[in-house]
Design a protein around this motif. Structure first.
Motif, short mmCIF file in Angstrom:
data_model
loop_
_atom_site.label_atom_id
_atom_site.label_comp_id
_atom_site.label_asym_id
_atom_site.label_seq_id
_atom_site.Cartn_x
_atom_site.Cartn_y
_atom_site.Cartn_z
N MET A 1 -16.73 0.22 -14.36
CA MET A 1 -16.21 -1.00 -13.75
C MET A 1 -14.92 -0.78 -12.97
O MET A 1 -14.48 -1.67 -12.23
CB MET A 1 -15.95 -2.06 -14.84
N ALA A 2 -14.31 0.39 -13.10
CA ALA A 2 -13.03 0.65 -12.43
C ALA A 2 -13.15 0.48 -10.92
O ALA A 2 -12.24 -0.05 -10.26
CB ALA A 2 -12.53 2.05 -12.77
N GLY A 3 -14.26 0.93 -10.36
CA GLY A 3 -14.45 0.79 -8.92
C GLY A 3 -14.48 -0.66 -8.49
O GLY A 3 -13.98 -1.01 -7.41
N SER A 4 -15.04 -1.53 -9.34
CA SER A 4 -15.07 -2.96 -8.98
C SER A 4 -13.68 -3.57 -9.07
O SER A 4 -13.35 -4.47 -8.29
CB SER A 4 -16.03 -3.71 -9.91
N TYR A 5 -12.84 -3.09 -9.99
CA TYR A 5 -11.48 -3.61 -10.08
C TYR A 5 -10.68 -3.20 -8.84
O TYR A 5 -9.91 -3.99 -8.29
CB TYR A 5 -10.79 -3.09 -11.34
N ALA A 6 -10.87 -1.96 -8.41
CA ALA A 6 -10.19 -1.50 -7.19
C ALA A 6 -10.68 -2.27 -5.97
O ALA A 6 -9.90 -2.69 -5.12
CB ALA A 6 -10.42 0.00 -7.00
N THR A 7 -12.00 -2.49 -5.90
CA THR A 7 -12.57 -3.25 -4.79
C THR A 7 -12.07 -4.68 -4.79
O THR A 7 -11.73 -5.24 -3.73
CB THR A 7 -14.11 -3.24 -4.88
N ALA A 8 -11.99 -5.30 -5.96
CA ALA A 8 -11.50 -6.67 -6.05
C ALA A 8 -10.04 -6.77 -5.61
O ALA A 8 -9.66 -7.70 -4.90
CB ALA A 8 -11.66 -7.19 -7.47
N ALA A 9 -9.22 -5.81 -6.03
CA ALA A 9 -7.81 -5.82 -5.63
C ALA A 9 -7.67 -5.73 -4.12
O ALA A 9 -6.88 -6.46 -3.50
CB ALA A 9 -7.07 -4.67 -6.30
N LEU A 10 -8.44 -4.84 -3.51
CA LEU A 10 -8.40 -4.71 -2.06
C LEU A 10 -8.77 -6.03 -1.39
O LEU A 10 -8.13 -6.45 -0.41
CB LEU A 10 -9.39 -3.62 -1.61
N ASN A 11 -9.78 -6.68 -1.91
CA ASN A 11 -10.34 -7.82 -1.20
C ASN A 11 -9.71 -9.16 -1.56
O ASN A 11 -9.86 -10.13 -0.81
CB ASN A 11 -11.85 -7.84 -1.38
N VAL A 12 -8.98 -9.23 -2.67
CA VAL A 12 -8.13 -10.39 -2.87
C VAL A 12 -7.13 -10.46 -1.73
O VAL A 12 -6.88 -11.52 -1.13
CB VAL A 12 -7.42 -10.33 -4.24
N GLY A 13 -6.56 -9.30 -1.41
CA GLY A 13 -5.64 -9.24 -0.28
C GLY A 13 -6.32 -9.56 1.03
O GLY A 13 -5.79 -10.29 1.87
N ALA A 14 -7.52 -9.02 1.22
CA ALA A 14 -8.25 -9.25 2.47
C ALA A 14 -8.65 -10.70 2.64
O ALA A 14 -8.83 -11.18 3.77
CB ALA A 14 -9.48 -8.35 2.52
N ALA A 15 -8.82 -11.43 1.53
CA ALA A 15 -9.16 -12.85 1.61
C ALA A 15 -7.93 -13.71 1.86
O ALA A 15 -7.94 -14.61 2.70
CB ALA A 15 -9.83 -13.30 0.32
N VAL A 16 -6.86 -13.42 1.14
CA VAL A 16 -5.66 -14.25 1.23
C VAL A 16 -4.90 -13.99 2.53
O VAL A 16 -4.39 -14.92 3.16
CB VAL A 16 -4.75 -13.99 0.01
N GLY A 17 -4.83 -12.72 2.95
CA GLY A 17 -4.05 -12.37 4.13
C GLY A 17 -4.41 -13.15 5.38
O GLY A 17 -3.54 -13.77 6.00
N PRO A 18 -5.68 -13.13 5.81
CA PRO A 18 -6.05 -13.88 7.01
C PRO A 18 -5.84 -15.38 6.88
O PRO A 18 -5.53 -16.05 7.87
CB PRO A 18 -7.54 -13.54 7.19
N LEU A 19 -6.01 -15.93 5.68
CA LEU A 19 -5.78 -17.36 5.50
C LEU A 19 -4.30 -17.70 5.71
O LEU A 19 -3.96 -18.69 6.38
CB LEU A 19 -6.23 -17.80 4.10
N ILE A 20 -3.44 -16.89 5.14
CA ILE A 20 -2.00 -17.09 5.34
C ILE A 20 -1.64 -16.90 6.81
O ILE A 20 -0.89 -17.69 7.40
CB ILE A 20 -1.19 -16.14 4.45
N ALA A 21 -2.20 -15.84 7.41
CA ALA A 21 -1.91 -15.57 8.81
C ALA A 21 -2.40 -16.69 9.71
O ALA A 21 -1.71 -17.11 10.65
CB ALA A 21 -2.55 -14.25 9.22
#
Length: 392
Positions: free
Chosen positions: A327-347
């Motif tokens: 599951m470690a790969g999914s945690y790393a993927t989720a961390a990357l994509n929480v940022g990828a989701a929030v960043g454009p919305l804030i921008a």
């Protein structure tokens, strides 16, 4: 590094091309589907949301299945989703195909990251991650600008079709290069799923996931809206969008390569030096974006710093989640994509303010500043290279 890692990177390249290329297609896509540029930019967030949800879910479903069949299935679903997206006549349909493709991409990355960690010695996870992320950075160097040019000449739909086709050689590479490794009954090769999920209760793991998400939010927030900065603030022609994306991608490749060599042994150095430089770079880009020469130089530098710092933090996620091997790969993927989701919305929320097209750049600086403030109490840990520390 094993050949299988480079075959996985080839598939990551195919998927990363579509994930990133919207940065050059947002204005054209918004005009064609009769939505605002900000709304079109949310397609990046839609993809990221699908990745966040899909990563742990798909990793859990695929954890006891042969890696090759899971990876192949995810690639084929990803390709089909973009073929449908290319033919979409409404924004909601395109939005939905992005979510489906994201779930497939999330499953692929989660399995690929877990697989990569088993192909290298325990102390080389950073280098393995760098090889996989090189597929993403090469997508920004070649695939994304190529998609931008194709979109400028033939329209954004042609780019979607091209990515759908590009996935097919990646599927062949997985079939021919990744071992089948069938799972025998009663042999899962790791702890129970409940035990792996319990790792998410560890503060050290949550911390590095948070820091990685903040840095990635800054990266995606500005990257998604670079096109308006190039053609508006800097006053350059549309074809210069591809040049800027190539420079960002070249910088990201240099950054992830450097991080791959240092993130296993000297992560504190990368974060302590690269973090403040990343903050300064976003602020400088916001101030100097109207100067084409400064824009080009700073975009390269921000690509390098974003992926060096972000890649190092994501590597730390893999180390801190060592007790969750599937599951470690999914945690790393989720961390990357929480940022990828929030960043454009804030921008996107800054585009209607007095900052205008430069709003996303200021927002990225703020996000990195928050990450540095969050990491400040751990400055002693960051400076300490001992293996048992949070950022080591």
């Amino acid at each position: 590094m094993p050949l299988a890692l480079y075959l996985l990177a080839m598939a990551v390249f195919a998927m990363g091309t579509l994930e990133f290329m919207l940065a050059g297609l947002v204005p054209d896509l918004a005009s064609d589907l009769d939505v605002t540029v900000g709304a079109a930019g949310t397609l990046t967030s839609a993809f990221a949301i699908g990745m966040i949800v899909g990563a742990p879910l798909m990793a859990a479903l695929a954890r006891n299945r042969p890696g090759r069949s899971s990876l192949l299935g995810f690639v084929l679903v990803f390709s089909a989703a973009h073929a449908i997206g290319a033919a979409a006549s409404s924004f909601p349909v395109l939005f939905a195909t992005r979510v489906v493709a994201a779930v497939a991409n999330a499953g692929f990355l989660a399995v690929a990251l877990a697989t990569a960690a088993t192909l290298v010695p325990p102390g080389a996870k950073g280098r393995a991650l760098a090889v996989l992320l090189s597929g993403t950075t090469l997508a920004t160097v070649a695939g994304v600008p190529g998609g931008s040019v194709l979109g400028t000449v033939l329209g954004w739909r042609a780019t979607f079709w091209a990515v759908a086709v590009l996935c097919l050689p990646a599927a062949v590479g997985i079939l021919r290069g990744i071992p089948a490794r069938p799972v025998r009954e009663g042999e899962t090769g790791g702890p129970a799923l409940r035990s792996e999920l319990a790792q998410l209760g560890r503060p050290r793991l949550i911390l590095v996931m948070l820091l990685g998400a903040l840095v990635n939010a800054a990266t995606f927030g500005s990257f998604t809206f670079l096109a308006p900065v190039v053609t508006g603030t800097a006053g350059l022609g549309e074809l210069w969008i591809s040049v800027v994306l190539v420079l960002f991608g070249a910088g990201s490749f240099a950054g992830v390569t450097l991080a791959g060599r240092l993130s296993d042994q000297r992560p504190g150095l990368v974060i302590a030096v690269g973090g403040p430089l990343l903050l300064a770079g976003w602020l400088a880009l916001a101030v100097l974006a109207e100067e084409p020469a400064a824009l080009l130089v700073l975009v390269f530098g921000q690509g390098a710093l974003s992926f060096a710092v972000g890649g190092t933090l994501i590597t730390r996620v893999l180390y801190e989640a060592a007790g969750a091997p599937t599951m470690a790969g999914s945690y790393a993927t989720a961390a990357l994509n929480v940022g990828a989701a929030v960043g454009p919305l804030i921008a996107a929320s800054t585009l209607g303010t007095v900052a205008g097209d430069l709003g996303p750049l200021w927002a990225s600086g703020l996000l990195v500043a928050v990450a540095l403030v969050a990491a400040f109490p751990l400055r002693g840990v960051i400076a300490d290279g001992r293996r048992d520390q949070v950022l080591r």
